[in-house]
Design a protein around this motif. Structure first.
Motif, PDB file in Angstrom:
ATOM      1  N   ASP A 193       0.826  -1.203   0.000  1.00 24.27           N
ATOM      2  CA  ASP A 193       0.000   0.000   0.000  1.00 24.27           C
ATOM      3  C   ASP A 193       0.866   1.261   0.000  1.00 24.27           C
ATOM      4  O   ASP A 193       0.499   2.257  -0.615  1.00 24.27           O
ATOM      5  N   LEU A 194       2.010   1.196   0.682  1.00 23.97           N
ATOM      6  CA  LEU A 194       2.922   2.337   0.704  1.00 23.97           C
ATOM      7  C   LEU A 194       3.404   2.652  -0.709  1.00 23.97           C
ATOM      8  O   LEU A 194       3.389   3.810  -1.142  1.00 23.97           O
ATOM      9  N   GLY A 200       3.173   6.123  -5.339  1.00 23.66           N
ATOM     10  CA  GLY A 200       3.000   6.256  -6.779  1.00 23.66           C
ATOM     11  C   GLY A 200       1.858   7.189  -7.139  1.00 23.66           C
ATOM     12  O   GLY A 200       1.985   8.032  -8.042  1.00 23.66           O
ATOM     13  N   LEU A 201       0.739   7.057  -6.432  1.00 22.34           N
ATOM     14  CA  LEU A 201      -0.411   7.925  -6.702  1.00 22.34           C
ATOM     15  C   LEU A 201      -0.107   9.386  -6.350  1.00 22.34           C
ATOM     16  O   LEU A 201      -0.457  10.300  -7.101  1.00 22.34           O
ATOM     17  N   LEU A 202       0.539   9.608  -5.203  1.00 20.49           N
ATOM     18  CA  LEU A 202       0.878  10.983  -4.812  1.00 20.49           C
ATOM     19  C   LEU A 202       1.885  11.605  -5.780  1.00 20.49           C
ATOM     20  O   LEU A 202       1.790  12.796  -6.114  1.00 20.49           O
ATOM     21  N   LEU A 203       2.836  10.801  -6.234  1.00 19.79           N
ATOM     22  CA  LEU A 203       3.791  11.308  -7.229  1.00 19.79           C
ATOM     23  C   LEU A 203       3.078  11.657  -8.533  1.00 19.79           C
ATOM     24  O   LEU A 203       3.357  12.689  -9.156  1.00 19.79           O
ATOM     25  N   LEU A 216      -0.039  12.556  -8.859  1.00 21.93           N
ATOM     26  CA  LEU A 216      -0.780  13.798  -8.620  1.00 21.93           C
ATOM     27  C   LEU A 216       0.165  15.002  -8.640  1.00 21.93           C
ATOM     28  O   LEU A 216      -0.159  16.052  -9.188  1.00 21.93           O
ATOM     29  N   GLY A 217       1.318  14.828  -8.016  1.00 22.25           N
ATOM     30  CA  GLY A 217       2.288  15.919  -7.945  1.00 22.25           C
ATOM     31  C   GLY A 217       2.838  16.339  -9.297  1.00 22.25           C
ATOM     32  O   GLY A 217       3.294  17.473  -9.468  1.00 22.25           O
ATOM     33  N   ARG A 218       2.799  15.447 -10.253  1.00 21.62           N
ATOM     34  CA  ARG A 218       3.316  15.771 -11.589  1.00 21.62           C
ATOM     35  C   ARG A 218       2.322  16.585 -12.416  1.00 21.62           C
ATOM     36  O   ARG A 218       2.674  17.098 -13.467  1.00 21.62           O
ATOM     37  N   ARG A 219       1.109  16.685 -11.959  1.00 25.91           N
ATOM     38  CA  ARG A 219       0.076  17.415 -12.711  1.00 25.91           C
ATOM     39  C   ARG A 219      -0.071  18.813 -12.145  1.00 25.91           C
ATOM     40  O   ARG A 219      -0.479  19.000 -11.020  1.00 25.91           O
ATOM     41  N   ARG A 220       0.247  19.784 -12.919  1.00 27.23           N
ATOM     42  CA  ARG A 220       0.222  21.169 -12.441  1.00 27.23           C
ATOM     43  C   ARG A 220      -1.156  21.583 -11.931  1.00 27.23           C
ATOM     44  O   ARG A 220      -1.275  22.334 -10.984  1.00 27.23           O
ATOM     45  N   SER A 221      -2.218  21.073 -12.552  1.00 26.85           N
ATOM     46  CA  SER A 221      -3.560  21.474 -12.141  1.00 26.85           C
ATOM     47  C   SER A 221      -3.887  21.018 -10.725  1.00 26.85           C
ATOM     48  O   SER A 221      -4.738  21.597 -10.077  1.00 26.85           O
ATOM     49  N   LEU A 222      -3.203  19.987 -10.231  1.00 25.80           N
ATOM     50  CA  LEU A 222      -3.451  19.499  -8.881  1.00 25.80           C
ATOM     51  C   LEU A 222      -2.326  19.880  -7.921  1.00 25.80           C
ATOM     52  O   LEU A 222      -2.246  19.351  -6.823  1.00 25.80           O
ATOM     53  N   ARG A 223      -1.474  20.777  -8.368  1.00 26.30           N
ATOM     54  CA  ARG A 223      -0.345  21.183  -7.564  1.00 26.30           C
ATOM     55  C   ARG A 223      -0.798  21.815  -6.253  1.00 26.30           C
ATOM     56  O   ARG A 223      -1.860  22.420  -6.181  1.00 26.30           O
ATOM     57  N   ASP A 224       0.007  21.700  -5.251  1.00 20.94           N
ATOM     58  CA  ASP A 224      -0.265  22.291  -3.951  1.00 20.94           C
ATOM     59  C   ASP A 224      -0.613  23.767  -4.132  1.00 20.94           C
ATOM     60  O   ASP A 224       0.196  24.534  -4.649  1.00 20.94           O
ATOM     61  N   PRO A 225      -1.821  24.176  -3.740  1.00 16.94           N
ATOM     62  CA  PRO A 225      -2.198  25.574  -3.946  1.00 16.94           C
ATOM     63  C   PRO A 225      -1.289  26.536  -3.195  1.00 16.94           C
ATOM     64  O   PRO A 225      -1.124  27.684  -3.599  1.00 16.94           O
ATOM     65  N   ILE A 226      -0.656  26.082  -2.134  1.00 14.73           N
ATOM     66  CA  ILE A 226       0.230  26.959  -1.378  1.00 14.73           C
ATOM     67  C   ILE A 226       1.496  27.259  -2.183  1.00 14.73           C
ATOM     68  O   ILE A 226       2.017  28.367  -2.149  1.00 14.73           O
TER      69      ILE A 226
END
Length: 170
Positions: free
Chosen positions: A19-20, A25-28, A30-40
């Motif tokens: 699961d780790l 893998g899923l968080l990475l 997500l992180g590669r997609r600018r539209s879902l980038r950390d708003p901060i």
């Protein structure tokens, strides 16, 4: 019996390891997609603040005055590092330091009027980013996300359960 308990824990460890890898893998992804980038992160660029400065303003705006130690813990930095963050925000007029009347060693940080205005702007940006993020999910998925986060908080806050004699000997 010791074998089955030990085997059970190894199975749980294997499940968590799998699961780790999946979560990472899923968080990475997500992180590669600018539209879902950390708003901060995008706020830091827009307002020319460092991430710790933005987080400091957000914490102080949400929770009010905090000691330097509390602010350091919230930011996940050392007290030496938070001093630099506070120095810069103070120079820019966003926050003020106040010594405790009862213990002069204790320093509280609070937002100034300018800091409050900056916090309100940041709050609007955070809300907008989170609204976009949540808008991707349907109602059922949002409820599931909230349920999982609530479970995590409860379990993190729960006192640790003592190991049974069997678990200690395994």
């Amino acid at each position: 019996m010791g074998y089955s308990v030990s085997r059970k824990f190894h199975k749980e460890d294997d499940d968590v390891s799998e699961d780790l890898e999946k979560l990472q893998g899923l968080l990475l992804a997500l992180g590669r997609r600018r539209s879902l980038r950390d708003p901060i992160a995008s706020m830091c660029e827009q307002l020319q603040f460092t991430p710790p400065q933005v987080h400091a303003i957000l914490w102080l705006g949400r929770d009010g005055a905090l000691t330097m130690g509390d602010l350091a813990r919230r930011l996940g930095v050392t007290e030496k590092t938070v001093t630099g963050v506070v120095d810069r925000l103070e120079r820019q007029g966003h926050l003020a330091r106040e010594r405790s009347a009862t213990d002069r060693r204790v320093v509280h940080c609070r937002l100034t009027e300018d800091g409050q205005a900056t916090w309100q702007r940041l709050e609007r940006l955070v809300s907008s980013g989170m609204r976009q993020f949540l808008g991707i999910l349907d109602t059922g998925d949002r409820k599931a996300l909230f349920s999982i986060l609530e479970k995590l908080l409860k379990r993190i806050d729960a006192p640790p359960t003592p190991a049974t004699p069997r678990e200690r000997s395994a």
